[in-house]
Design a protein around this motif. Structure first.
Motif, PDB file in Angstrom:
ATOM      1  N   ALA A 156      -4.784 -40.496  34.088  1.00 14.06           N
ATOM      2  CA  ALA A 156      -3.365 -40.224  33.240  1.00 14.06           C
ATOM      3  C   ALA A 156      -3.010 -38.863  33.215  1.00 14.06           C
ATOM      4  O   ALA A 156      -2.069 -38.486  33.513  1.00 14.06           O
ATOM      5  N   THR A 157      -3.837 -37.980  32.715  1.00 18.91           N
ATOM      6  CA  THR A 157      -3.716 -36.528  32.635  1.00 18.91           C
ATOM      7  C   THR A 157      -4.719 -35.753  33.570  1.00 18.91           C
ATOM      8  O   THR A 157      -4.806 -34.518  33.260  1.00 18.91           O
ATOM      9  N   TYR A 158      -5.497 -36.250  34.422  1.00 26.22           N
ATOM     10  CA  TYR A 158      -6.525 -35.414  34.944  1.00 26.22           C
ATOM     11  C   TYR A 158      -6.994 -35.879  36.484  1.00 26.22           C
ATOM     12  O   TYR A 158      -6.419 -37.071  36.665  1.00 26.22           O
ATOM     13  N   ASN A 159      -7.408 -34.994  37.166  1.00 25.01           N
ATOM     14  CA  ASN A 159      -7.940 -35.478  38.445  1.00 25.01           C
ATOM     15  C   ASN A 159      -9.598 -35.815  38.458  1.00 25.01           C
ATOM     16  O   ASN A 159     -10.032 -34.932  37.762  1.00 25.01           O
ATOM     17  N   TYR A 160     -10.026 -36.549  39.280  1.00 23.74           N
ATOM     18  CA  TYR A 160     -11.291 -36.704  39.203  1.00 23.74           C
ATOM     19  C   TYR A 160     -11.878 -37.218  40.681  1.00 23.74           C
ATOM     20  O   TYR A 160     -10.999 -37.419  41.710  1.00 23.74           O
ATOM     21  N   CYS A 161     -12.991 -37.109  41.310  1.00 24.08           N
ATOM     22  CA  CYS A 161     -13.473 -37.167  42.644  1.00 24.08           C
ATOM     23  C   CYS A 161     -14.042 -38.814  42.586  1.00 24.08           C
ATOM     24  O   CYS A 161     -14.916 -39.075  41.731  1.00 24.08           O
ATOM     25  N   VAL A 162     -13.868 -39.544  43.642  1.00 28.51           N
ATOM     26  CA  VAL A 162     -14.206 -40.693  43.803  1.00 28.51           C
ATOM     27  C   VAL A 162     -15.222 -40.919  45.081  1.00 28.51           C
ATOM     28  O   VAL A 162     -14.492 -40.548  46.085  1.00 28.51           O
ATOM     29  N   TYR A 163     -16.360 -41.209  45.024  1.00 30.29           N
ATOM     30  CA  TYR A 163     -17.281 -41.028  46.197  1.00 30.29           C
ATOM     31  C   TYR A 163     -17.512 -42.494  46.642  1.00 30.29           C
ATOM     32  O   TYR A 163     -17.512 -43.357  45.737  1.00 30.29           O
ATOM     33  N   ALA A 192     -26.527 -36.504  47.635  1.00 31.55           N
ATOM     34  CA  ALA A 192     -26.832 -37.356  46.695  1.00 31.55           C
ATOM     35  C   ALA A 192     -26.000 -36.852  45.349  1.00 31.55           C
ATOM     36  O   ALA A 192     -25.863 -37.464  44.488  1.00 31.55           O
ATOM     37  N   TYR A 193     -25.710 -35.476  45.353  1.00 27.19           N
ATOM     38  CA  TYR A 193     -24.951 -34.677  44.420  1.00 27.19           C
ATOM     39  C   TYR A 193     -23.492 -35.305  44.284  1.00 27.19           C
ATOM     40  O   TYR A 193     -22.699 -34.859  45.245  1.00 27.19           O
ATOM     41  N   HIS A 194     -23.190 -35.860  43.104  1.00 29.16           N
ATOM     42  CA  HIS A 194     -21.473 -36.352  43.074  1.00 29.16           C
ATOM     43  C   HIS A 194     -21.166 -35.655  41.780  1.00 29.16           C
ATOM     44  O   HIS A 194     -21.775 -35.412  40.600  1.00 29.16           O
ATOM     45  N   THR A 195     -20.072 -34.753  42.060  1.00 27.88           N
ATOM     46  CA  THR A 195     -19.534 -34.083  40.762  1.00 27.88           C
ATOM     47  C   THR A 195     -18.893 -34.987  39.937  1.00 27.88           C
ATOM     48  O   THR A 195     -18.546 -35.897  40.109  1.00 27.88           O
ATOM     49  N   ARG A 196     -19.165 -34.579  38.658  1.00 32.91           N
ATOM     50  CA  ARG A 196     -18.847 -35.669  37.499  1.00 32.91           C
ATOM     51  C   ARG A 196     -17.764 -34.884  36.640  1.00 32.91           C
ATOM     52  O   ARG A 196     -18.047 -35.042  35.358  1.00 32.91           O
ATOM     53  N   TYR A 197     -16.881 -33.933  36.827  1.00 28.54           N
ATOM     54  CA  TYR A 197     -16.057 -33.258  36.128  1.00 28.54           C
ATOM     55  C   TYR A 197     -14.708 -33.777  36.433  1.00 28.54           C
ATOM     56  O   TYR A 197     -14.341 -34.249  37.502  1.00 28.54           O
ATOM     57  N   THR A 253     -21.670 -39.271  52.717  1.00 33.76           N
ATOM     58  CA  THR A 253     -20.847 -39.647  51.655  1.00 33.76           C
ATOM     59  C   THR A 253     -19.451 -38.980  51.856  1.00 33.76           C
ATOM     60  O   THR A 253     -19.323 -37.638  52.147  1.00 33.76           O
ATOM     61  N   THR A 254     -18.324 -39.579  51.586  1.00 28.41           N
ATOM     62  CA  THR A 254     -17.178 -39.061  51.605  1.00 28.41           C
ATOM     63  C   THR A 254     -16.602 -39.220  50.087  1.00 28.41           C
ATOM     64  O   THR A 254     -16.841 -39.993  49.343  1.00 28.41           O
ATOM     65  N   ALA A 255     -15.419 -38.283  49.976  1.00 23.71           N
ATOM     66  CA  ALA A 255     -14.941 -38.167  48.466  1.00 23.71           C
ATOM     67  C   ALA A 255     -13.472 -38.227  48.529  1.00 23.71           C
ATOM     68  O   ALA A 255     -12.824 -37.573  49.474  1.00 23.71           O
ATOM     69  N   LYS A 256     -12.882 -38.845  47.469  1.00 23.56           N
ATOM     70  CA  LYS A 256     -11.264 -38.623  47.595  1.00 23.56           C
ATOM     71  C   LYS A 256     -10.964 -38.214  46.203  1.00 23.56           C
ATOM     72  O   LYS A 256     -11.526 -38.525  45.118  1.00 23.56           O
ATOM     73  N   VAL A 257      -9.936 -37.504  45.983  1.00 30.22           N
ATOM     74  CA  VAL A 257      -9.468 -36.814  44.783  1.00 30.22           C
ATOM     75  C   VAL A 257      -8.678 -38.036  44.226  1.00 30.22           C
ATOM     76  O   VAL A 257      -7.444 -38.674  44.967  1.00 30.22           O
ATOM     77  N   ALA A 258      -9.030 -38.767  43.050  1.00 30.64           N
ATOM     78  CA  ALA A 258      -8.117 -39.782  42.454  1.00 30.64           C
ATOM     79  C   ALA A 258      -7.536 -39.179  41.210  1.00 30.64           C
ATOM     80  O   ALA A 258      -7.911 -38.289  40.478  1.00 30.64           O
ATOM     81  N   GLN A 259      -6.410 -39.439  40.810  1.00 33.74           N
ATOM     82  CA  GLN A 259      -5.615 -39.116  39.549  1.00 33.74           C
ATOM     83  C   GLN A 259      -5.733 -40.468  38.392  1.00 33.74           C
ATOM     84  O   GLN A 259      -5.499 -41.429  38.631  1.00 33.74           O
ATOM     85  N   SER A 282     -12.458 -29.728  43.474  1.00 34.51           N
ATOM     86  CA  SER A 282     -13.157 -29.553  44.859  1.00 34.51           C
ATOM     87  C   SER A 282     -14.399 -30.749  44.650  1.00 34.51           C
ATOM     88  O   SER A 282     -15.412 -30.704  43.678  1.00 34.51           O
ATOM     89  N   CYS A 283     -14.426 -31.677  45.482  1.00 32.39           N
ATOM     90  CA  CYS A 283     -15.502 -32.617  45.595  1.00 32.39           C
ATOM     91  C   CYS A 283     -16.461 -32.260  46.580  1.00 32.39           C
ATOM     92  O   CYS A 283     -16.231 -32.153  47.810  1.00 32.39           O
ATOM     93  N   GLU A 284     -17.758 -32.176  45.784  1.00 32.26           N
ATOM     94  CA  GLU A 284     -18.884 -31.631  46.564  1.00 32.26           C
ATOM     95  C   GLU A 284     -19.402 -32.745  47.753  1.00 32.26           C
ATOM     96  O   GLU A 284     -19.512 -33.830  47.361  1.00 32.26           O
ATOM     97  N   LYS A 285     -19.626 -32.424  48.914  1.00 29.96           N
ATOM     98  CA  LYS A 285     -20.371 -33.236  49.775  1.00 29.96           C
ATOM     99  C   LYS A 285     -20.671 -32.473  51.007  1.00 29.96           C
ATOM    100  O   LYS A 285     -20.731 -31.261  51.218  1.00 29.96           O
ATOM    101  N   VAL A 286     -22.073 -33.177  52.004  1.00 35.87           N
ATOM    102  CA  VAL A 286     -22.569 -32.519  52.703  1.00 35.87           C
ATOM    103  C   VAL A 286     -21.557 -31.963  54.108  1.00 35.87           C
ATOM    104  O   VAL A 286     -20.745 -32.907  54.439  1.00 35.87           O
ATOM    105  N   ARG A 287     -21.821 -30.884  54.477  1.00 32.98           N
ATOM    106  CA  ARG A 287     -21.214 -30.398  55.719  1.00 32.98           C
ATOM    107  C   ARG A 287     -21.480 -31.337  57.010  1.00 32.98           C
ATOM    108  O   ARG A 287     -22.629 -31.607  56.954  1.00 32.98           O
ATOM    109  N   LYS A 288     -20.486 -31.372  57.763  1.00 34.09           N
ATOM    110  CA  LYS A 288     -20.750 -32.217  59.057  1.00 34.09           C
ATOM    111  C   LYS A 288     -21.940 -31.419  59.897  1.00 34.09           C
ATOM    112  O   LYS A 288     -21.597 -30.227  60.072  1.00 34.09           O
ATOM    113  N   GLY A 289     -22.566 -32.088  60.360  1.00 32.97           N
ATOM    114  CA  GLY A 289     -23.718 -31.569  61.215  1.00 32.97           C
ATOM    115  C   GLY A 289     -25.185 -31.313  60.746  1.00 32.97           C
ATOM    116  O   GLY A 289     -26.240 -30.804  61.372  1.00 32.97           O
TER     117      GLY A 289
END
Length: 180
Positions: A37-44, A115-120, A29-35, A129-136
């Motif tokens: 109106a007044t906050y940032n959040y992770c999109v998986y 499977a863990y996706h940050t929801r804040y 799973t990869t994650a991107k930071v999305a913006q 910080s968007c949680e994701k599995v390390r490569k390898g």
């Protein structure tokens, strides 16, 4: 004599477990930071790697269970004939279990983390910080799947060689309680 059918089934299970672990590594799973109106959040993106990792975990577990049931986990059943095959089987038994535990830990840990996706959300100025599995991690699991497969099959063949043949010792080995 070692069962050829068992060795083939275990090889196929280990091959499937390896393929699933490699596929999980490729589909992490990869994650991107999305913006907002007044906050940032992770999109998986899609969470396919978790299912692949759990599938690999299950096939490796089934493979190990088949080998251990067939060999009675080395500790149950009749004693093995004293030989080099017995020594080899004991060493391979221990090594096989160590590699199995490492492989299962890598696969299960990576699957849970994937499977863990940050929801804040955080304010725009603060970093996120968007949680994701390390490569390898899945790749390490795949490597230990291969090692476990090789060691478990060699263990079973050594166990079978040490289990074949005559009884363990033909003479009386106990202390007799005869007349003095």
């Amino acid at each position: 004599m070692a069962s050829t059918l068992l060795l083939v089934v275990v090889f196929v299970f280990d091959l499937i477990a390896f393929a699933l672990a490699v596929a999980a590594e490729q589909r992490r799973t990869t994650a991107k930071v999305a913006q907002g109106a007044t906050y940032n959040y992770c999109v998986y993106d899609k969470d396919i790697a978790t299912g692949l990792g759990v599938g690999s975990f299950v096939f490796l577990f089934a493979s190990q269970a088949l080998i251990m049931v067939a060999s009675r986990c080395l500790c149950c059943g009749k004693a093995l004939r004293p030989s080099g095959s017995r020594s080899c089987a004991i060493a391979l038994f221990i090594t096989c279990w160590v590699c199995f535990v490492i492989a299962e830990s890598c696969l299960l840990g990576a699957s849970v983390t994937n499977a863990y996706h940050t929801r804040y959300t955080v304010e725009l100025e603060k970093p996120i910080s968007c949680e994701k599995v390390r490569k390898g991690v899945f790749a390490a699991g795949a490597a230990f799947v291969v090692l476990t497969g090789i060691l478990s099959e060699i263990y079973y063949v050594s166990y079978s060689k040490a289990n074949d043949g005559q009884g363990t010792y033909s003479r009386d080995t106990g202390i007799t309680m005869g007349n003095l």
